[in-house]
Scaffold this motif. Structure first.
Motif, PDB file in Angstrom:
ATOM      1  N   LYS A  11       8.741 -50.280   6.471  1.00 33.99           N
ATOM      2  CA  LYS A  11       7.645 -50.159   7.421  1.00 33.99           C
ATOM      3  C   LYS A  11       8.066 -49.455   8.713  1.00 33.99           C
ATOM      4  O   LYS A  11       7.226 -49.050   9.494  1.00 33.99           O
ATOM      5  CB  LYS A  11       7.103 -51.543   7.775  1.00 33.99           C
ATOM      6  N   TYR A  12       9.380 -49.355   8.934  1.00 34.30           N
ATOM      7  CA  TYR A  12       9.891 -48.807  10.179  1.00 34.30           C
ATOM      8  C   TYR A  12      10.256 -47.338  10.026  1.00 34.30           C
ATOM      9  O   TYR A  12      10.435 -46.837   8.919  1.00 34.30           O
ATOM     10  CB  TYR A  12      11.114 -49.608  10.638  1.00 34.30           C
ATOM     11  N   GLU A  13      10.386 -46.655  11.158  1.00 32.55           N
ATOM     12  CA  GLU A  13      10.841 -45.270  11.155  1.00 32.55           C
ATOM     13  C   GLU A  13      12.192 -45.209  10.454  1.00 32.55           C
ATOM     14  O   GLU A  13      12.984 -46.153  10.542  1.00 32.55           O
ATOM     15  CB  GLU A  13      10.975 -44.753  12.592  1.00 32.55           C
ATOM     16  N   ASN A  52       5.659 -58.110  15.644  1.00 37.71           N
ATOM     17  CA  ASN A  52       6.465 -57.455  16.676  1.00 37.71           C
ATOM     18  C   ASN A  52       7.821 -56.973  16.198  1.00 37.71           C
ATOM     19  O   ASN A  52       8.354 -55.999  16.726  1.00 37.71           O
ATOM     20  CB  ASN A  52       6.679 -58.403  17.856  1.00 37.71           C
ATOM     21  N   ALA A  53       8.418 -57.655  15.250  1.00 38.39           N
ATOM     22  CA  ALA A  53       9.787 -57.324  14.849  1.00 38.39           C
ATOM     23  C   ALA A  53      10.119 -57.949  13.503  1.00 38.39           C
ATOM     24  O   ALA A  53       9.450 -58.867  13.043  1.00 38.39           O
ATOM     25  CB  ALA A  53      10.779 -57.813  15.898  1.00 38.39           C
ATOM     26  N   ALA A 102      17.701 -57.525  14.737  1.00 38.67           N
ATOM     27  CA  ALA A 102      16.269 -57.418  15.013  1.00 38.67           C
ATOM     28  C   ALA A 102      15.855 -55.963  14.954  1.00 38.67           C
ATOM     29  O   ALA A 102      16.467 -55.120  15.600  1.00 38.67           O
ATOM     30  CB  ALA A 102      15.952 -58.009  16.377  1.00 38.67           C
ATOM     31  N   ALA A 103      14.839 -55.679  14.161  1.00 40.93           N
ATOM     32  CA  ALA A 103      14.287 -54.326  14.068  1.00 40.93           C
ATOM     33  C   ALA A 103      12.936 -54.320  14.766  1.00 40.93           C
ATOM     34  O   ALA A 103      12.053 -55.114  14.450  1.00 40.93           O
ATOM     35  CB  ALA A 103      14.130 -53.902  12.614  1.00 40.93           C
ATOM     36  N   PHE A 104      12.812 -53.439  15.741  1.00 38.50           N
ATOM     37  CA  PHE A 104      11.579 -53.260  16.502  1.00 38.50           C
ATOM     38  C   PHE A 104      11.027 -51.877  16.198  1.00 38.50           C
ATOM     39  O   PHE A 104      11.765 -51.002  15.731  1.00 38.50           O
ATOM     40  CB  PHE A 104      11.851 -53.388  17.999  1.00 38.50           C
TER      41      PHE A 104
END
Length: 92
Positions: free
Chosen positions: A13-15, A45-46, A65-67
């Motif tokens: 879901k993240y870059e 959020n993360a 933690a991935a933001f």
């Protein structure tokens, strides 16, 4: 679905740069903490992955933690030493 596939789906879901940084940090922690349980929490959020001796998050010692804008490692809980009670959280 296996836990590894679930984690991969969360990271997808993240870059790509954020996911790559998080995977790298997880790989390093896995090598440094062999046998540690990984506790994965996904929220709006993360994505947080804590490492601890069992399935109790309160005993986790470090997390990744991935933001949306980046990933980092951090203490799972901010604890400070107390002379009379060992380790306590700042909100005790």
């Amino acid at each position: 679905m296996t836990p590894a596939r679930q984690l991969a789906a969360f990271l997808a879901k993240y870059e790509p740069a954020v996911a790559r940084t998080a995977r790298g940090a997880l790989a390093r922690l896995k090598r440094q903490l062999p046998g540690a349980n990984q506790l994965v929490y996904d929220n709006c959020n993360a994505l947080a992955i804590g490492f601890g001796p069992n399935e109790e998050m309160s005993l986790a010692v470090i997390s990744v933690a991935a933001f949306p804008l980046g990933a980092r490692t951090q203490p799972a809980f901010c604890c400070v030493p107390s002379l009379d009670r060992g380790v306590r959280s700042p909100i005790d």
